[in-house]
Design a protein around this motif. Sequence first.
Motif, mmCIF file in Angstrom:
data_model
loop_
_atom_site.group_PDB
_atom_site.id
_atom_site.type_symbol
_atom_site.label_atom_id
_atom_site.label_comp_id
_atom_site.label_asym_id
_atom_site.label_seq_id
_atom_site.Cartn_x
_atom_site.Cartn_y
_atom_site.Cartn_z
ATOM 1 N N SER A 107 0.741 -1.320 -0.052
ATOM 2 C CA SER A 107 0.004 0.024 0.013
ATOM 3 C C SER A 107 0.600 1.359 0.040
ATOM 4 O O SER A 107 0.251 2.322 -0.281
ATOM 5 N N PHE A 108 2.162 1.133 0.461
ATOM 6 C CA PHE A 108 2.834 2.400 0.618
ATOM 7 C C PHE A 108 2.226 3.114 1.607
ATOM 8 O O PHE A 108 2.525 4.438 1.877
ATOM 9 N N TYR A 109 1.417 2.553 2.474
ATOM 10 C CA TYR A 109 0.820 3.328 3.659
ATOM 11 C C TYR A 109 -0.005 4.371 3.299
ATOM 12 O O TYR A 109 -0.125 5.341 4.092
ATOM 13 N N ILE A 110 -0.727 4.477 2.158
ATOM 14 C CA ILE A 110 -1.460 5.835 1.570
ATOM 15 C C ILE A 110 -2.695 5.426 1.252
ATOM 16 O O ILE A 110 -3.007 4.016 0.736
ATOM 17 N N ASN A 111 -3.531 6.333 1.062
ATOM 18 C CA ASN A 111 -4.601 5.827 -0.021
ATOM 19 C C ASN A 111 -4.401 5.843 -1.464
ATOM 20 O O ASN A 111 -3.458 6.708 -1.705
ATOM 21 N N SER A 112 -4.848 4.734 -1.981
ATOM 22 C CA SER A 112 -4.438 4.724 -3.494
ATOM 23 C C SER A 112 -5.031 5.805 -4.306
ATOM 24 O O SER A 112 -6.186 6.459 -3.891
ATOM 25 N N ALA A 113 -4.469 6.079 -5.506
ATOM 26 C CA ALA A 113 -5.211 7.281 -6.016
ATOM 27 C C ALA A 113 -6.618 7.017 -6.593
ATOM 28 O O ALA A 113 -7.191 8.037 -6.773
ATOM 29 N N ASP A 114 -7.014 5.788 -7.037
ATOM 30 C CA ASP A 114 -8.411 5.611 -7.135
ATOM 31 C C ASP A 114 -9.189 5.266 -6.003
ATOM 32 O O ASP A 114 -10.442 4.815 -6.275
ATOM 33 N N VAL A 115 -8.881 5.383 -4.633
ATOM 34 C CA VAL A 115 -9.514 5.371 -3.318
ATOM 35 C C VAL A 115 -9.907 3.861 -3.266
ATOM 36 O O VAL A 115 -10.909 3.782 -2.397
ATOM 37 N N SER A 116 -9.652 2.839 -3.853
ATOM 38 C CA SER A 116 -9.824 1.434 -3.822
ATOM 39 C C SER A 116 -9.502 1.037 -2.339
ATOM 40 O O SER A 116 -9.965 0.099 -1.761
ATOM 41 N N VAL A 117 -8.084 1.338 -2.012
ATOM 42 C CA VAL A 117 -7.402 1.076 -0.645
ATOM 43 C C VAL A 117 -7.298 2.327 -0.078
ATOM 44 O O VAL A 117 -6.219 3.178 -0.321
ATOM 45 N N ARG A 118 -7.904 2.297 1.074
ATOM 46 C CA ARG A 118 -7.686 3.685 1.844
ATOM 47 C C ARG A 118 -6.735 3.391 3.247
ATOM 48 O O ARG A 118 -7.118 3.460 4.271
ATOM 49 N N TYR A 119 -5.498 3.062 2.937
ATOM 50 C CA TYR A 119 -4.665 2.638 3.969
ATOM 51 C C TYR A 119 -4.642 3.839 4.897
ATOM 52 O O TYR A 119 -4.531 3.678 6.295
ATOM 53 N N SER A 120 -4.045 4.815 4.522
ATOM 54 C CA SER A 120 -3.891 6.236 5.421
ATOM 55 C C SER A 120 -4.988 6.153 6.286
ATOM 56 O O SER A 120 -5.095 6.471 7.482
ATOM 57 N N ASP A 121 -6.288 6.387 5.825
ATOM 58 C CA ASP A 121 -7.729 6.577 6.547
ATOM 59 C C ASP A 121 -7.757 5.358 7.558
ATOM 60 O O ASP A 121 -8.027 5.640 8.752
ATOM 61 N N PHE A 122 -7.496 4.233 7.028
ATOM 62 C CA PHE A 122 -7.255 2.982 8.193
ATOM 63 C C PHE A 122 -6.436 3.192 9.252
ATOM 64 O O PHE A 122 -6.747 3.160 10.281
ATOM 65 N N PHE A 123 -5.109 3.801 8.758
ATOM 66 C CA PHE A 123 -4.108 3.824 9.902
ATOM 67 C C PHE A 123 -4.588 4.752 11.042
ATOM 68 O O PHE A 123 -4.460 4.680 12.243
ATOM 69 N N LEU A 124 -5.049 6.073 10.524
ATOM 70 C CA LEU A 124 -5.286 7.109 11.370
ATOM 71 C C LEU A 124 -6.525 7.035 12.092
ATOM 72 O O LEU A 124 -6.740 7.474 13.250
ATOM 73 N N GLN A 125 -7.675 6.392 11.293
ATOM 74 C CA GLN A 125 -8.851 6.562 11.981
ATOM 75 C C GLN A 125 -9.232 5.112 12.752
ATOM 76 O O GLN A 125 -10.221 5.310 13.678
ATOM 77 N N GLU A 126 -8.451 4.142 12.460
ATOM 78 C CA GLU A 126 -8.871 2.669 13.003
ATOM 79 C C GLU A 126 -7.917 2.268 13.908
ATOM 80 O O GLU A 126 -8.056 1.876 14.918
ATOM 81 N N PHE A 127 -6.683 2.279 13.299
ATOM 82 C CA PHE A 127 -5.689 1.466 13.911
ATOM 83 C C PHE A 127 -5.038 2.121 15.115
ATOM 84 O O PHE A 127 -4.683 1.587 15.796
ATOM 85 N N LEU A 128 -4.623 3.571 14.927
ATOM 86 C CA LEU A 128 -4.262 4.127 15.989
ATOM 87 C C LEU A 128 -5.107 4.227 17.373
ATOM 88 O O LEU A 128 -4.561 3.580 18.299
ATOM 89 N N PRO A 129 -6.466 4.455 16.997
ATOM 90 C CA PRO A 129 -7.041 4.346 18.351
ATOM 91 C C PRO A 129 -7.297 2.788 18.638
ATOM 92 O O PRO A 129 -7.544 2.826 19.877
ATOM 93 N N HIS A 130 -7.252 1.852 18.023
ATOM 94 C CA HIS A 130 -7.434 0.640 18.400
ATOM 95 C C HIS A 130 -6.124 0.201 19.291
ATOM 96 O O HIS A 130 -6.410 -0.346 20.461
ATOM 97 N N ILE A 131 -5.037 0.505 18.689
ATOM 98 C CA ILE A 131 -4.002 0.284 19.560
ATOM 99 C C ILE A 131 -3.876 0.968 20.847
ATOM 100 O O ILE A 131 -3.469 0.412 22.077
ATOM 101 N N GLU A 132 -4.014 2.107 20.944
ATOM 102 C CA GLU A 132 -3.977 3.058 22.163
ATOM 103 C C GLU A 132 -5.206 2.756 23.051
ATOM 104 O O GLU A 132 -4.990 3.293 24.091
ATOM 105 N N SER A 133 -5.919 2.305 22.598
ATOM 106 C CA SER A 133 -7.042 1.787 23.691
ATOM 107 C C SER A 133 -6.855 0.358 24.236
ATOM 108 O O SER A 133 -7.113 0.142 25.436
ATOM 109 N N LYS A 134 -6.235 -0.555 23.402
ATOM 110 C CA LYS A 134 -6.064 -1.997 23.914
ATOM 111 C C LYS A 134 -4.680 -1.922 24.726
ATOM 112 O O LYS A 134 -4.633 -2.795 25.894
#
Length: 306
Positions: A107-134
């Motif tokens: 993913s290169f850890y970013i949202n893809s140009a066609d927005v089919s893979v939103r890795y940056s959004d996942f990392f910031l919106q889901e992954f950080l909160p998940h880790i920092e609550s667990k």
Amino acid sequence: MIRAFSVVLFLLIAGASAAAQSRIDCSALNSHVLQQVIHYCVYLPAGYDAGAAPTLSKRYPVLYFLHGLGDNEQTLFNSGGWTLLDDLRNQHKMGDFLIVAPEGRRSFYINSADVSVRYSDFFLQEFLPHIESKYRVRPGRAGRAISGISMGGYGALRFAFAHPELFSAVSAQSAALITESPQALDSASRTGAPLAGVLAAVFGKPINVPHWNDNSPFLLAKRNAAVLKKLAIYFNCGQDDNYGFEKGAAALHDELQKASVKHEYRAYPGDHSLTYFLSHFGEVMEFHSRAFGLLPQHQMHRPVVD
């Protein structure tokens, strides 16, 4: 009676010793953003699980570690990194903090140009909160840093330069910093260049130039120079890098120097290999230990070219 007491004492000591060992905790998160399961592994330092209630309430800084292309969330810990981390800690060259390695795929850890893979959004919106609550981590920017190698080095620099309000420090080894223009890369793709094919899935084919620029560590460093002056920055690269990434590292060093952004840049002999990464990994961990305030600060923010 004495014999029984000795047995109990031995068991207590053995239990405490076992509990004081570092461990790797691997799990997975079902992402709504990505619509798939993302695996991750966390290095928990010795002492995270041990001790009485006051010790178990202790909160730790957290370093997010982004793997390279072709690797996964387990690579760092399965390739000698776990032993190296424990050795550094035993030698007092590293403080106690969590290291969190998420699965990044290609993913290169970013949202893809066609927005089919939103890795940056996942990392910031889901992954950080998940880790920092667990896990018991320090809240806020001061207790959060990011690092990576190769593709992950690009991702770490991109995250930190785009969101310096979230991270207090960033490091990268042999980051995939590409100095060629999108037009030159498009031309290379027509000749079947392997790197161009990898980039196409993320940046588009032909490359979406606005998307490329929006995620460029070079342009982000220039655009956000004023706020990056509060960010601790370290990166290194082998001068015989198999992909020519040493040119990108030198270019980023020049850009940061022009903007008067303090940083540590080290140009070492070496190629783009696991041997190179591990040989300088201890230096990266020392950098983050100092940035977290876990080791003396005397070498922080020292701009160096070796």
